[in-house]
Design an enzyme around this catalytic site. Structure first.
Site, short mmCIF file in Angstrom:
data_model
loop_
_atom_site.label_atom_id
_atom_site.label_comp_id
_atom_site.label_asym_id
_atom_site.label_seq_id
_atom_site.Cartn_x
_atom_site.Cartn_y
_atom_site.Cartn_z
N ASP A 1 87.85 136.29 35.80
CA ASP A 1 87.46 135.43 34.68
C ASP A 1 88.45 136.10 33.68
O ASP A 1 87.58 136.64 32.60
CB ASP A 1 85.90 135.73 34.53
CG ASP A 1 85.18 134.85 35.57
OD1 ASP A 1 85.95 134.12 36.48
OD2 ASP A 1 84.06 134.74 35.29
N ASN B 1 85.47 133.15 39.43
CA ASN B 1 85.32 131.70 39.65
C ASN B 1 85.95 130.83 38.73
O ASN B 1 86.24 129.77 39.20
CB ASN B 1 83.92 131.54 40.07
CG ASN B 1 83.05 131.85 38.80
OD1 ASN B 1 83.17 133.43 38.27
ND2 ASN B 1 82.32 131.34 38.02
N HIS C 1 73.22 135.37 39.18
CA HIS C 1 74.37 135.54 40.46
C HIS C 1 73.56 136.50 41.34
O HIS C 1 74.28 136.86 42.17
CB HIS C 1 75.77 135.95 39.70
CG HIS C 1 76.30 135.16 38.63
ND1 HIS C 1 76.69 133.97 39.04
CD2 HIS C 1 76.72 135.49 37.65
CE1 HIS C 1 77.04 133.32 37.87
NE2 HIS C 1 77.22 134.11 36.94
N VAL D 1 78.65 138.98 36.37
CA VAL D 1 77.69 139.04 35.72
C VAL D 1 77.67 139.52 34.34
O VAL D 1 78.46 140.60 33.90
CB VAL D 1 76.45 139.87 36.25
CG1 VAL D 1 75.16 140.10 35.61
CG2 VAL D 1 76.16 139.71 37.87
#
Length: 470
Positions: free
Chosen positions: A208, A241, A334, A362
């Site tokens: 990320d 993601n 998550h 997280v």
């Protein structure tokens, strides 16, 4: 399936109105959650100014969504932009930069004295189109062989400003900065400023990066944001993601990430930029992909098994793994998302006596004891979740209670970590809370390498066969 960075361009497409509406709605709601004033962490309560800061910055970010074309911040179209470096095999460095002028050559001149370039390397380039966006020319140039622990001066594209970086040392001590889920908020800027204050040889980022989320010019602004740090020390990253950016029937995943952040996957005999390994000083580091196949029949599983089997703990007594979705997580956010990957791959890591597993995803911090199969195990890995770099989605405030026996420390605050590996047996881990403008050391622990314990000798026969069998 991933799309290679050099794939043929597709013609620009119109933005689906529903997709654009959902993206804008998601953007507004994410910061609203961060500004809700919910209690932060178990004991620590963050000052309320954070919510106001997030709101102001996020409104500015939304205003920047249009036009979709990249911003031209350089004084000349031929000037290098978004410069960052990464390891590219033993004693080599990959220099990545972007130019708006497609005629700029993919070359890097470098030397050990300012303004004096004694060597030149040529590389490759790529570009991509994404909906209404077309990237600049993305250059990847591998330079070397380089001396260890040495400052090099370099310029990109044959002209323009001079940059400099320092190569990592060849032996301990080694200092690693660690940050996850970075994004582009004022908290991100504060975190980067804190990292700049700490003396580090390399930065590790478990996924990320830009939070571009389909808005491709935000990849450009992210490259500009991190350039002051990423052009001076190698940044080793893996995908999260938010790097997917897949649009069914239109775009396969990770196109932007693979084009812009090329890692040493080929140098480590991987077939995908989404997972690879590298060695620095006495550390063997493995970057795994949480969002590509990882079951026992997958290419990633076969590659991991082969890579672990080749590790020499006498040469690299420290073995660490980074991935995005955490396997041990007591936050409500998550929950369970890493379980299937853990079921497939944790036995391999245990067999190889991995020292640490560092994750993101997280948006909070948590450190676990050595653990395996859900229970405390002195021969298991220390697990750390550090998805708290400053992203626009805010913090994950809610933890599950009672706290699991393996969870040592947890707090929902932005921050970064520092891993100082002192020698072959001892490392010092610290986590620094990003408390407005001050980095506050909040968690610290000494970690002993399993290479110096009895775990390797006691379990060598039973577990090494897991790595060696077909």
């Amino acid at each position: 399936m991933e799309e290679r960075a050099g794939a043929r361009r597709r013609p620009p497409m119109a933005v689906p109105p529903l997709l654009l509406f959902l993206l804008l709605l998601s953007s507004f709601s994410s910061c609203a959650a961060a500004a809700s004033g919910a209690p932060v962490g178990e004991d620590y309560v963050r000052p309320p100014a954070a919510a106001r800061r997030c709101g102001l910055h996020h409104r500015k970010a939304l205003l920047s969504l249009f036009p979709w074309s990249k911003k031209k911040d350089s004084s000349s179209a031929s000037d290098p932009q978004q410069v960052h470096i990464s390891l590219a095999g033993e004693k080599h460095m990959r220099v990545t930069f972007v130019t708006d002028d497609n005629s700029v050559p993919s070359v890097v001149d470098y030397g050990t004295e300012a303004g004096t370039y004694t060597s030149t390397s040529q590389g490759e380039s790529t570009s991509y189109s994404y909906l209404m966006y077309s990237s600049g020319k993305i250059h990847h140039v591998v330079i070397g062989p380089l001396n260890d622990n040495t400052v090099y001066y370099y310029r990109c594209g044959g002209h323009g400003p001079e940059f400099q970086f320092k190569t990592p040392p060849s032996q301990f001590p080694l200092s690693l900065a660690v940050v996850g889920d970075l994004g582009q908020t004022s908290w991100t800027t504060s975190t980067l400023n804190h990292i700049k204050q700490c003396a580090h040889d390399m930065l590790l980022l478990p996924g990320d990066l830009s939070y571009a989320d389909y808005m491709q010019h935000l990849w450009d602004s992210f490259g500009t944001l991190v350039e002051p740090l990423a052009s001076t020390r190698p940044w080793m990253v893996t995908e999260g993601n938010h790097e997917k950016e897949r649009i069914p029937f239109f775009k396969s995943g990770f196109q932007s990430y693979n084009a812009r952040w090329k890692m040493p996957y080929e140098e480590s005999e991987s077939t995908s930029n989404l997972y690879y390994s590298f060695e620095v000083a006495g550390v063997h580091a493995i970057m795994l992909g949480s969002y590509t196949d990882y079951d026992e029949s997958s290419d990633q599983y076969a590659w991991l098994k082969a890579d672990l089997a080749k590790v020499d703990r006498k040469r690299t007594p420290w073995l660490i793994v980074l991935l995005h979705a955490p396997w041990y997580n007591s936050n409500w956010a998550h929950q369970g998302e890493g379980d299937s990957m853990m079921a497939a791959m944790e036995p391999l890591l245990y067999a190889a006596h991995v020292d640490m597993v560092i994750a993101g995803h997280v948006h909070a911090y948590e450190r676990a004891e050595r653990v395996y199969k859900g229970g405390l195990d002195p021969c298991g890995a220390v697990h750390i979740t550090i998805g708290d770099g400053g992203n626009r989605e805010g913090l994950a405030h809610r933890y599950r209670n009672p706290k699991p026996a393996w969870s040592v420390f947890r707090e929902a605050s932005f921050g970064h970590g520092e891993l100082k590996i002192v020698n072959a047996t001892h490392a010092h881990w610290t986590w620094h809370r990003n408390d407005d403008e001050e980095p506050v050391r909040t968690d610290d622990v000494w970690i002993t390498s399993l290479a110096g314990s009895g775990c390797i000798q006691d379990g060598s026969h039973e577990y090494r066969k897991i790595l060696m069998c077909p």
